[in-house]
Write a protein that holds these residues in place. Sequence first.
Motif, PDB file in Angstrom:
ATOM      1  N   GLU A  33      23.559  40.135 -12.222  1.00 41.70           N
ATOM      2  CA  GLU A  33      23.243  39.614 -10.888  1.00 41.70           C
ATOM      3  C   GLU A  33      22.603  40.696 -10.010  1.00 41.70           C
ATOM      4  OE1 GLU A  33      23.124  36.731 -11.461  1.00 41.70           O
ATOM      5  OE2 GLU A  33      24.704  35.589 -10.447  1.00 41.70           O
ATOM      6  N   SER A  93      25.997  35.648  -5.589  1.00 43.22           N
ATOM      7  CA  SER A  93      25.374  34.346  -5.847  1.00 43.22           C
ATOM      8  C   SER A  93      24.083  34.285  -5.032  1.00 43.22           C
ATOM      9  CB  SER A  93      26.308  33.218  -5.401  1.00 43.22           C
ATOM     10  OG  SER A  93      26.498  33.304  -3.990  1.00 43.22           O
ATOM     11  N   ARG A 105      34.876  35.790  -7.316  1.00 42.81           N
ATOM     12  CA  ARG A 105      34.047  35.558  -8.502  1.00 42.81           C
ATOM     13  C   ARG A 105      34.206  36.673  -9.528  1.00 42.81           C
ATOM     14  NH1 ARG A 105      27.438  35.469  -8.854  1.00 42.81           N
ATOM     15  NH2 ARG A 105      27.342  34.891 -11.065  1.00 42.81           N
ATOM     16  N   ASP A 145      32.052  37.146 -14.426  1.00 46.53           N
ATOM     17  CA  ASP A 145      32.675  35.992 -13.769  1.00 46.53           C
ATOM     18  C   ASP A 145      33.208  35.023 -14.836  1.00 46.53           C
ATOM     19  OD1 ASP A 145      30.527  34.536 -14.744  1.00 46.53           O
ATOM     20  OD2 ASP A 145      29.629  34.143 -12.781  1.00 46.53           O
ATOM     21  N   ALA A 146      33.738  33.876 -14.414  1.00 46.10           N
ATOM     22  CA  ALA A 146      34.403  32.942 -15.337  1.00 46.10           C
ATOM     23  C   ALA A 146      33.446  32.408 -16.398  1.00 46.10           C
ATOM     24  CB  ALA A 146      35.014  31.792 -14.550  1.00 46.10           C
ATOM     25  N   SER A 147      32.132  32.395 -16.086  1.00 42.08           N
ATOM     26  CA  SER A 147      31.193  31.908 -17.099  1.00 42.08           C
ATOM     27  C   SER A 147      30.549  33.048 -17.878  1.00 42.08           C
ATOM     28  CB  SER A 147      30.148  30.991 -16.468  1.00 42.08           C
ATOM     29  OG  SER A 147      29.589  31.601 -15.331  1.00 42.08           O
ATOM     30  N   GLY A 148      31.092  34.243 -17.749  1.00 40.37           N
ATOM     31  CA  GLY A 148      30.641  35.357 -18.577  1.00 40.37           C
ATOM     32  C   GLY A 148      29.472  36.149 -18.017  1.00 40.37           C
ATOM     33  N   VAL A 149      29.027  35.827 -16.802  1.00 41.25           N
ATOM     34  CA  VAL A 149      27.904  36.564 -16.203  1.00 41.25           C
ATOM     35  C   VAL A 149      28.415  37.871 -15.606  1.00 41.25           C
ATOM     36  CG1 VAL A 149      26.087  36.527 -14.447  1.00 41.25           C
ATOM     37  CG2 VAL A 149      26.685  34.424 -15.670  1.00 41.25           C
TER      38      VAL A 149
END
Length: 418
Positions: A166, A35, A132, A157-161
């Motif tokens: 990253e 992050s 994550r 991650d949970a939102s598909g990233v």
Amino acid sequence: MTGYSVDGTRLWSRLMDMAEIGSTTNGGSHRLSLSQDDEDGRELFLAWCKNRGFAPVFDKIGNLFVRRAGRNPAAPPVVIGSHLDTQPNGGRFDGVLGVLAGLEVLETLEDLGIATETPVEVAVWTNEEGARFQPAMMGSGVHCGVHPLAEALAAADASGVPVARELKRFGYDSGMEPGNRATGSYLELHIEQGPVLEQEEKTIGVVTGGQAIRWYTLTLSGEETHAGPMPMAMRRDPVRHLAAVTELVYRSGLTDPDARATIGKIETLPGSINVMPGQVCLSVDLRHPGEAALEHMHGALAEGIARLNTAAEGVDIRLEQIWHSPAVSFDAQLIEAVRTGAAARGYPSRDMVSGAGHDAFHLAKLAPATMIFVPCRDGISHNAREYTAPEHVEAGANVLLDVALQAAGVRALAGGTA
Ligand SMILES: [Zn+2]
């Protein structure tokens, strides 16, 4: 003891400065792996390193390495590592202590002008927490060849990233191939994350290894039916046997004080108040420091289930092992160095086995490795309340320094010079 000591005040103030990044209102830290907060934490660490002339390198999974040269540049380095990412609303010490104590060792060597035979290196492993992106201990796992790089990069991650996106955002995609570095030996200082050291008033945990772990899915299958019309005697009801099964799991964990048995999830299907469930699924986590003892726990559980003889009532029980992490044994010589280092400084210590997973477990496959534990208040970790007293932080870093110097070829203080 080498006669050298770290600067405990500097180390403590760095721990507190790092905690300001992603700080939470209740005094914890929130730096999920890869992050912006995690990256800001890494940048702060790198700024401290560069300030002392240590240039970092990084690999394609974002692991960072900071090296202080030794007399023999060809010798594989003593690597001191841990992680800077945290759990959501995690604490200030888990992982961070190991990294910043590593930097403190490098700075102490600089301050005192100590030349080591081998290089000494600090490693920051990407995504240790697994909060994550899964799996946990990802960066060290890729480094050690346990996880293929491509799989780790694709983890989302949970939102598909995905991890890859990253890493590219922060520029790590241009790094070297993971694992492309020699390791002479590996050391990791960590908070205990349990209550034993505090309870026994010990300052140093001499970590001899890690528990063996087995994960299972335990499924009880019958046939779902309406809660009203079907007489009790004619039902194939898996829930009827739930208590007997959980009792067996707990009994396997009560065989001796080192055993652990945990049921973390229980789910009924379809999960409706007026439907007698057709299936109950449980997760089971069995642990023991000894591989043979864990095998025995497994055997007792499997046998107990077979003896329940639920087939007569039309209920099938299946125990399926989904993961096995073998017991980890750390290096005998390094363990002894921690033990004698603590004794020489007058720190009370005790041998212990790590109940949690750590990057050192992966590194132990590559090179002689060990860990040093220090107490944490009330045994609490993965929590904003996580706290280790400054004197324990300093004590842990001093033992880390002693063991690192021994491993890097500086035996003892000789007339004030190394
Ligand atoms: Zn940790």
